[in-house]
Design a protein around this motif. Structure first.
Motif, short mmCIF file in Angstrom:
data_model
loop_
_atom_site.label_atom_id
_atom_site.label_comp_id
_atom_site.label_asym_id
_atom_site.label_seq_id
_atom_site.Cartn_x
_atom_site.Cartn_y
_atom_site.Cartn_z
N GLY A 55 42.44 34.51 32.35
CA GLY A 55 42.76 35.52 33.63
C GLY A 55 43.15 36.92 33.81
O GLY A 55 41.35 37.48 33.46
N ILE A 56 43.33 37.30 34.75
CA ILE A 56 43.60 38.58 34.99
C ILE A 56 44.19 39.90 33.59
O ILE A 56 45.08 39.80 33.55
CB ILE A 56 44.07 39.47 35.95
CG1 ILE A 56 43.02 39.16 37.05
CG2 ILE A 56 44.27 41.15 36.04
CD1 ILE A 56 44.04 39.32 38.21
N THR A 57 43.18 40.37 33.13
CA THR A 57 43.75 40.70 31.62
C THR A 57 43.91 42.45 31.64
O THR A 57 45.12 43.16 30.81
CB THR A 57 42.18 41.32 30.60
OG1 THR A 57 40.83 41.72 30.96
CG2 THR A 57 41.89 39.93 29.85
N ALA A 58 43.47 42.69 32.88
CA ALA A 58 43.90 44.51 33.40
C ALA A 58 43.65 44.93 34.23
O ALA A 58 42.47 43.75 34.81
CB ALA A 58 43.41 45.26 32.24
N ALA A 59 44.08 45.68 35.03
CA ALA A 59 44.37 46.28 36.22
C ALA A 59 43.40 47.69 36.50
O ALA A 59 44.36 48.44 35.76
CB ALA A 59 44.34 45.86 37.26
N PHE A 60 42.82 48.24 36.82
CA PHE A 60 42.93 50.35 37.56
C PHE A 60 42.57 50.83 39.32
O PHE A 60 41.87 50.14 39.70
CB PHE A 60 41.53 50.48 36.33
CG PHE A 60 41.63 49.80 34.92
CD1 PHE A 60 42.28 51.51 33.80
CD2 PHE A 60 41.16 49.12 34.75
CE1 PHE A 60 41.92 50.49 33.12
CE2 PHE A 60 41.35 48.23 33.41
CZ PHE A 60 41.38 49.76 32.26
N MET A 61 43.93 51.28 39.14
CA MET A 61 43.54 52.12 40.17
C MET A 61 42.84 53.75 39.67
O MET A 61 43.42 53.94 38.78
CB MET A 61 44.67 52.72 40.38
CG MET A 61 44.92 53.78 41.37
SD MET A 61 46.65 54.36 41.82
CE MET A 61 46.61 55.93 42.50
N LEU A 62 41.54 53.44 40.56
CA LEU A 62 40.54 54.20 40.36
C LEU A 62 40.18 54.94 41.50
O LEU A 62 39.94 54.65 42.32
CB LEU A 62 38.99 53.93 39.52
CG LEU A 62 40.00 53.43 38.42
CD1 LEU A 62 38.75 52.53 37.75
CD2 LEU A 62 40.08 54.32 37.45
N ARG A 90 38.10 32.89 33.66
CA ARG A 90 37.14 34.29 33.17
C ARG A 90 38.60 35.34 32.98
O ARG A 90 39.39 35.20 33.38
CB ARG A 90 37.22 34.40 34.57
CG ARG A 90 36.03 33.27 35.46
CD ARG A 90 34.89 33.85 34.22
NE ARG A 90 33.41 33.93 35.57
CZ ARG A 90 33.26 32.31 36.13
NH1 ARG A 90 33.81 30.83 35.09
NH2 ARG A 90 32.21 31.52 36.69
N LYS A 91 38.34 35.31 31.81
CA LYS A 91 38.49 36.95 31.31
C LYS A 91 37.92 38.18 32.41
O LYS A 91 37.36 38.48 32.34
CB LYS A 91 37.69 37.39 30.11
CG LYS A 91 38.66 39.06 29.29
CD LYS A 91 37.80 39.03 27.79
CE LYS A 91 38.77 38.13 27.15
NZ LYS A 91 37.79 38.69 25.36
N THR A 92 39.04 38.61 33.00
CA THR A 92 38.65 39.18 34.39
C THR A 92 39.45 40.61 34.61
O THR A 92 40.59 40.09 34.07
CB THR A 92 39.10 38.80 35.45
OG1 THR A 92 38.56 37.54 35.65
CG2 THR A 92 38.91 39.53 36.86
N VAL A 93 38.74 41.07 35.34
CA VAL A 93 39.34 43.20 34.74
C VAL A 93 39.28 43.27 36.64
O VAL A 93 38.03 42.72 36.94
CB VAL A 93 38.75 44.36 34.34
CG1 VAL A 93 39.12 45.42 34.68
CG2 VAL A 93 38.99 44.14 32.79
N LEU A 94 40.49 43.77 37.06
CA LEU A 94 40.32 44.37 38.62
C LEU A 94 40.36 45.77 38.73
O LEU A 94 41.37 46.31 38.52
CB LEU A 94 41.43 43.37 39.22
CG LEU A 94 40.97 43.82 40.92
CD1 LEU A 94 42.09 43.05 41.78
CD2 LEU A 94 42.02 45.01 41.47
N ILE A 95 39.07 46.58 39.67
CA ILE A 95 39.46 47.57 39.73
C ILE A 95 39.35 48.00 41.26
O ILE A 95 38.44 47.48 41.83
CB ILE A 95 38.08 48.74 39.86
CG1 ILE A 95 37.49 48.79 37.80
CG2 ILE A 95 37.48 50.15 40.33
CD1 ILE A 95 36.75 49.35 37.49
N ALA A 96 40.51 48.53 41.38
CA ALA A 96 41.39 48.85 43.74
C ALA A 96 40.50 50.64 42.79
O ALA A 96 41.43 51.48 42.85
CB ALA A 96 42.59 48.97 42.94
#
Length: 268
Positions: free
Chosen positions: A2-9, A167-173
């Motif tokens: 699933g979601i492994t990490a997220a980033f505020m960029l 899904r191995k997923t990364v989210l970028i905000a």
């Protein structure tokens, strides 16, 4: 998975040396934090990267998700047309996300694309990510004029989709902070500008996402913020997950706030 990490960029084009031509050195802390974030993403080896961009197609009452198999773009509008970014889309993820949104009666989908080219809110993060990791497929999503709560709901749909597909997923905000920090900045000075940046960095730095709803839309408008709705989607996507938060940097020398925060799922 699933979601492994997220980033505020943030996404200032000036951060690219091909555009900044030396000016980017004024935000060196942001550059360093960007490289650190990109290296972290590479270490996670995501199959899918979801980018939420304020500069993607935006509607008042609808979330646009980019259709098709792939897209590309360049920084021509910033006098650097030779810098190009291209990405293959995760069509399976996009299709499942549309279904999840439909189940929630959330207005989101792939209709109404106005510009197939990648926007700079997407390309700036990928410029750094691609230096360390390229074996991913992209899902690109725009914001809307819908209430804050609806953005949280879309984030929940993203999390559910990643989990359903394994899904191995990364989210970028992707999102800058206030554009009204200085009188000589792009939109001048408003007292709400620095106030917003102080508050948002405290909230996001601690992953205290419930407080994002304490920001009124009127206050956000006066502050001239860019990424609040992106951050709400991130918050919805991480809801219920145990994350380790990290605040890597904050700067605003050009009159626009740039903040970088990271969130890693402790359970992977």
């Amino acid at each position: 998975m699933g979601i492994t990490a997220a980033f505020m960029l943030p996404h200032p084009p000036v951060i690219l040396p091909e555009i900044g031509k030396g000016e980017e050195k004024k935000i060196q802390k942001t550059i360093d934090a960007y490289h650190q974030s990109a290296k972290t993403i590479a270490a996670l080896s995501p199959e899918t990267i979801v980018v939420i961009s304020p500069h993607q197609t935006m509607y008042a009452d609808y979330f646009h998700i980019s259709p098709g198999k792939a897209a590309q773009g360049d920084f021509g509008q910033f006098r650097a047309g030779h810098v190009k970014i291209e990405a293959a889309y995760d069509t399976g993820f996009t299709g499942e996300l549309c279904k999840k949104a439909d189940q929630r009666a959330l207005p989101a989908g792939t209709d109404g694309e106005r510009d197939r080219r990648l926007d700079h809110g997407t390309m700036v993060p990928l410029y750094f990510v691609n230096q360390y990791w390229k074996d991913y497929r992209l899902v690109r999503i725009g914001l809307s004029g819908l209430p804050f709560q609806k953005h949280l709901e879309l984030g929940r749909c993203i999390r559910e989709t990643a989990e359903a597909l394994g899904r191995k997923t990364v989210l970028i905000a992707s999102g800058d902070l206030s554009h009204r920090l200085k009188a000589d900045g792009p939109y001048g000075y408003q007292k709400e500008g620095p106030q917003y940046d102080t508050r948002i960095m405290e909230v996001m730095g601690k992953a205290d996402f419930s407080r994002l709803m304490d920001f009124s839309e009127d206050f956000c408008e006066k502050a001239g913020e860019c990424g609040h709705r992106s951050f709400l989607i991130l918050a919805g996507a991480l809801e219920g997950l145990e994350v380790e938060a990290g605040q890597l940097s904050y700067e605003g020398p050009f009159g626009v706030g740039y903040g970088i925060c990271t969130y890693q799922n402790k359970k992977g």
